[in-house]
Design a protein around this motif. Structure first.
Motif: not given
Lengths: 123, 148
Positions: B38, B80-81, B84, B87-88, B137, B140-141
């Motif tokens: 990430t 979008y990726l 995510v 967040l991670y 996640i 937010s998705s």
């Protein structure tokens, strides 16, 4: 600088970035909630519309936050990438070359980003 | 350090493969792999992001051009990726900072049998934060794809 100092800065910048990026992502993705920040009407305008972008760019608070944000993110990201690279390659000569290249790249990107931020501020 | 490196050179370098397999891995190791992936994604995005947002300095038309160009499914998906990944990376990074500063490690004690490991403390922190990451996640998705 000592590696331990660099790592300490990495942790500090990381901590700041959690808060800064949370705000950043919130403002950009949750426009229905944070629309008052740039006085937009949700549904008709988006945070990335020119009017909203220009309005943000002209505020002193955003000017300062953008420049700080840029410095922190660049340091954190480039230092992290450097660590991955020197771990994968691990030769002292290459390590030094990578470090110098990343410092130059970081300074260049910081100057470019700061130029853009100041330019829109003066528009 | 130089001397140590000179005297002890083991032929145990695995490079990138070592991230994924170098013996017995526990769950934190997979968290680390994901943290690196990430992080790598985020720094690549940042380089791109600086130039995209830099377009605003060239005026309204340049900004509109780049926004129109980026308004296609591929870039939306990549965005979008990034969300995510952030967040991670942020939540796991927070865990790493707590671990680094020895918070939640408990007080030092004399090593009497049965030994107390910090795993029992740090695993709990790990699971709590990963559940938090999962919730964020998912939320937010749903928000990203305008489902709520």
């Amino acid at each position: 600088m000592k590696e331990s100092t660099l790592w300490a800065i990495q942790i500090l910048t990381g901590l700041f970035l959690i808060f800064l990026l949370a705000i950043h992502m919130g403002l950009l993705h949750l426009e229905e909630i944070f629309s008052f920040v740039y006085h937009i009407i949700p549904g008709t305008e988006k945070p990335v519309d020119w009017s909203a972008v220009k309005q943000r760019g002209k505020e002193v608070s955003f000017l300062i936050i953008y420049i700080l944000f840029l410095a922190f993110a660049l340091y954190h990201g480039l230092y992290g990438l450097r660590n991955i690279l020197i771990e994968a390659i691990s030769r002292r000569k290459i390590e030094r070359i990578i470090t110098v290249l990343f410092i130059i790249l970081g300074i260049f990107l910081f100057i470019y980003g700061t130029w853009a931020t100041i330019t829109i501020f003066r528009m | 350090m130089e001397n140590l490196l000179k005297n002890k050179q083991y032929n145990n370098k695995l490079g990138i493969i070592g991230w994924f397999y170098a013996g017995k891995y526990h769950i934190e190791r997979y968290a680390y792999i994901l943290h690196r992936i990430t992080g790598f994604g985020l720094i690549l995005y940042l380089l791109f992001h600086i130039f995209v947002t830099g377009e605003r300095a060239k005026g309204e038309q340049a900004w509109k051009n780049i926004m129109d160009f980026l308004n296609q499914p591929l870039f939306k998906f990549l965005e979008y990726l990034v969300l995510v990944a952030f967040l991670y990376h942020a939540i796991n990074g927070f865990r790493l900072i707590l671990t680094e500063l020895a918070i939640f490690l408990g007080k030092p004690a004399s090593p009497k049998y049965p030994y107390v490991t910090s795993i029992n403390r740090q695993r709990i922190l790990f699971f709590i934060l990963m559940i938090l990451a999962a919730i964020l996640i998912i939320f937010s998705s749903l928000e990203f794809f305008k489902l709520i």
